[in-house]
Scaffold this motif. Structure first.
Motif, mmCIF file in Angstrom:
data_model
loop_
_atom_site.group_PDB
_atom_site.id
_atom_site.type_symbol
_atom_site.label_atom_id
_atom_site.label_comp_id
_atom_site.label_asym_id
_atom_site.label_seq_id
_atom_site.Cartn_x
_atom_site.Cartn_y
_atom_site.Cartn_z
ATOM 1 N N VAL A 116 1.189 -1.584 -0.095
ATOM 2 C CA VAL A 116 0.025 -0.016 -0.424
ATOM 3 C C VAL A 116 1.512 0.976 0.222
ATOM 4 C CG1 VAL A 116 -2.068 1.099 1.370
ATOM 5 C CG2 VAL A 116 -1.618 -1.107 1.065
ATOM 6 N N ILE A 117 0.911 2.642 -0.696
ATOM 7 C CA ILE A 117 1.528 3.115 -1.105
ATOM 8 C C ILE A 117 0.722 4.471 -0.904
ATOM 9 C CG2 ILE A 117 2.403 4.731 -2.974
ATOM 10 C CD1 ILE A 117 3.381 2.175 -4.469
ATOM 11 N N VAL A 118 0.938 5.427 0.347
ATOM 12 C CA VAL A 118 -0.126 5.628 0.453
ATOM 13 C C VAL A 118 0.119 7.114 0.814
ATOM 14 C CG1 VAL A 118 -1.413 7.050 2.832
ATOM 15 C CG2 VAL A 118 -0.720 4.210 2.532
ATOM 16 N N VAL A 119 0.066 7.857 0.035
ATOM 17 C CA VAL A 119 0.219 9.178 -0.608
ATOM 18 C C VAL A 119 0.053 10.531 0.082
ATOM 19 C CG1 VAL A 119 1.399 10.602 -2.398
ATOM 20 C CG2 VAL A 119 1.064 8.575 -2.756
ATOM 21 N N GLY A 128 7.527 2.199 7.087
ATOM 22 C CA GLY A 128 7.711 1.877 8.563
ATOM 23 C C GLY A 128 8.925 1.122 8.578
ATOM 24 N N LEU A 129 9.808 0.943 9.626
ATOM 25 C CA LEU A 129 11.242 0.470 9.814
ATOM 26 C C LEU A 129 10.904 -0.920 10.781
ATOM 27 C CD1 LEU A 129 14.761 0.651 9.847
ATOM 28 C CD2 LEU A 129 14.178 2.507 12.431
ATOM 29 N N GLU A 136 10.277 -0.918 4.704
ATOM 30 C CA GLU A 136 8.611 -1.359 3.905
ATOM 31 C C GLU A 136 7.491 -0.441 3.525
ATOM 32 O OE1 GLU A 136 6.758 -4.616 6.656
ATOM 33 O OE2 GLU A 136 8.560 -4.655 7.230
ATOM 34 N N LEU A 137 6.476 -0.657 2.780
ATOM 35 C CA LEU A 137 4.920 -0.092 2.261
ATOM 36 C C LEU A 137 4.433 -1.353 3.880
ATOM 37 C CD1 LEU A 137 5.247 -0.005 -1.007
ATOM 38 C CD2 LEU A 137 5.293 1.692 0.332
ATOM 39 N N ALA A 227 10.144 -2.995 -2.534
ATOM 40 C CA ALA A 227 10.573 -1.506 -3.228
ATOM 41 C C ALA A 227 10.341 -2.092 -5.014
ATOM 42 C CB ALA A 227 12.666 -2.417 -3.534
ATOM 43 N N GLY A 228 9.990 -3.643 -5.172
ATOM 44 C CA GLY A 228 8.812 -4.006 -6.217
ATOM 45 C C GLY A 228 8.275 -3.124 -6.681
#
Length: 250
Positions: A116-119, A128-129, A136-137, A227-228
Motif C-alpha cells: 500500500v502506497i499511502v500518499v 515503516g522501519l 517497508e510499505l 522496492a518492486g
C-alpha cells in the motif's frame, strides 16, 4: 517137606468172550469229478475282463480328477483376473478422486499480497522501519475471497490505524517475482492519506515506527517486495534493483 512135594492147584480153563461182529464199513462217497480243463481258460478270461474293467474305471476316475483340476485352475485364473480388474478399477477411481481433490483443494505454491502506497498532501509516502533495519510499505497477504482493494484497506487499518475505504484504493501495477523458489505476486495499491490522521504502531513486533518520507529521499535499505511495488508505480524513483516481472495497469 520139600517144595517138590507140594501139590499144585488144578489149572482152570478160561473161556474167552466172543468177539462182536465188526460193523460194516460205510461206503466212501464218490469223489466229484474234476472240472474239465476247458473251464480254466474261462476263469482266466473272466479275471482278465475284471482287470480291464478296473483299469478302465481307474482311468475314468483319473480323467474326472484331471477335468476337475482343470476346471478349478480355470476358475482360479478367472477369479485372479476378476480381482486384478477390480484392483485396476479401484486404483483408477482412487487416482480420479485424488485428482479431483487436488483440483478442488490445490496445494499452495505461491503468495499473493498487496503493497500500500499511502500518499499525503506533500507527496510523501508512509514507510515503516522493521526489526531487520529495512524499510517497508504497509500491506500484507490477501485473505481468501478478498480483492486487492479490500486487502489494502484492511492491512492499512491493522498496521497503522489509518482508515480508508476500498473504493479509494487504486491498483496501479502487479509485480511477480520468485525468491527462494516461491512465486510471489504483489499488487501495487495507491491511496491518499486520510486528512489529519496519524499513523500508529499497532504491531510493534513487526514495525518500530512509521515515517512520512519524500520520494527524493527514499532509503537504500528497502524490503524487496516494497522496492518492486514502488518501481512498478514510478519508474523514475531511485530504489534498489529488484528482479521481477512488472505489469502496469492502464
Amino acid at each position: 517137606m520139600s517144595r517138590n512135594n507140594k501139590s499144585e492147584p488144578a489149572t482152570r480153563k478160561v473161556e474167552r468172550p466172543e468177539r462182536p461182529e465188526r460193523p460194516e464199513r460205510p461206503e466212501r462217497p464218490e469223489r466229484p469229478e474234476r472240472p474239465e480243463r476247458a473251464e480254466r481258460p474261462e476263469r482266466a478270461e473272466r479275471a482278465e475282463r475284471a482287470e480291464r474293467a478296473e483299469r478302465a474305471e481307474r482311468a475314468e476316475r483319473a480323467e474326472r480328477v484331471e477335468r476337475a483340476e482343470r476346471v478349478e485352475r480355470a476358475e482360479r485364473v478367472e477369479r485372479a483376473e476378476r480381482v486384478e480388474r477390480a484392483e485396476r478399477v479401484e486404483r483408477a477411481e482412487r487416482a480420479k478422486r485424488a485428482e479431483r481433490a487436488e483440483r478442488a483443494f490445490p496445494a499452495p505454491n505461491g503468495v499473493t499480497g498487496v503493497g500500500v502506497i499511502v500518499v499525503d498532501e506533500q507527496e510523501r509516502i508512509l514507510l515503516g522501519l522493521g526489526h531487520d533495519n529495512r524499510w517497508e510499505l504497509p500491506g500484507g497477504k490477501v485473505d481468501p475471497g478478498e480483492s486487492f482493494e479490500q486487502t489494502a484497506a484492511r492491512e492499512l487499518a491493522e498496521e497503522t490505524a489509518l482508515s480508508v475505504s476500498p473504493e479509494d484504493v487504486r491498483v496501479v501495477a502487479v509485480v511477480v517475482d520468485g525468491k527462494q523458489g516461491l512465486t510471489r505476486l504483489s499488487a501495487a495499491a495507491v491511496v491518499p492519506a486520510p486528512t489529519g490522521a496519524v499513523a500508529e504502531v499497532t504491531e510493534p513486533d513487526k514495525i518500530l515506527r512509521w515515517v512520512w518520507t519524500g520520494l527524493d529521499a527514499l532509503p537504500a535499505e528497502l524490503f524487496e517486495p516494497s522496492a518492486g511495488v514502488l518501481a512498478a508505480w514510478r519508474q523514475d524513483l531511485d530504489v534498489p534493483a529488484h528482479e521481477a516481472h512488472r505489469y502496469r495497469m492502464a
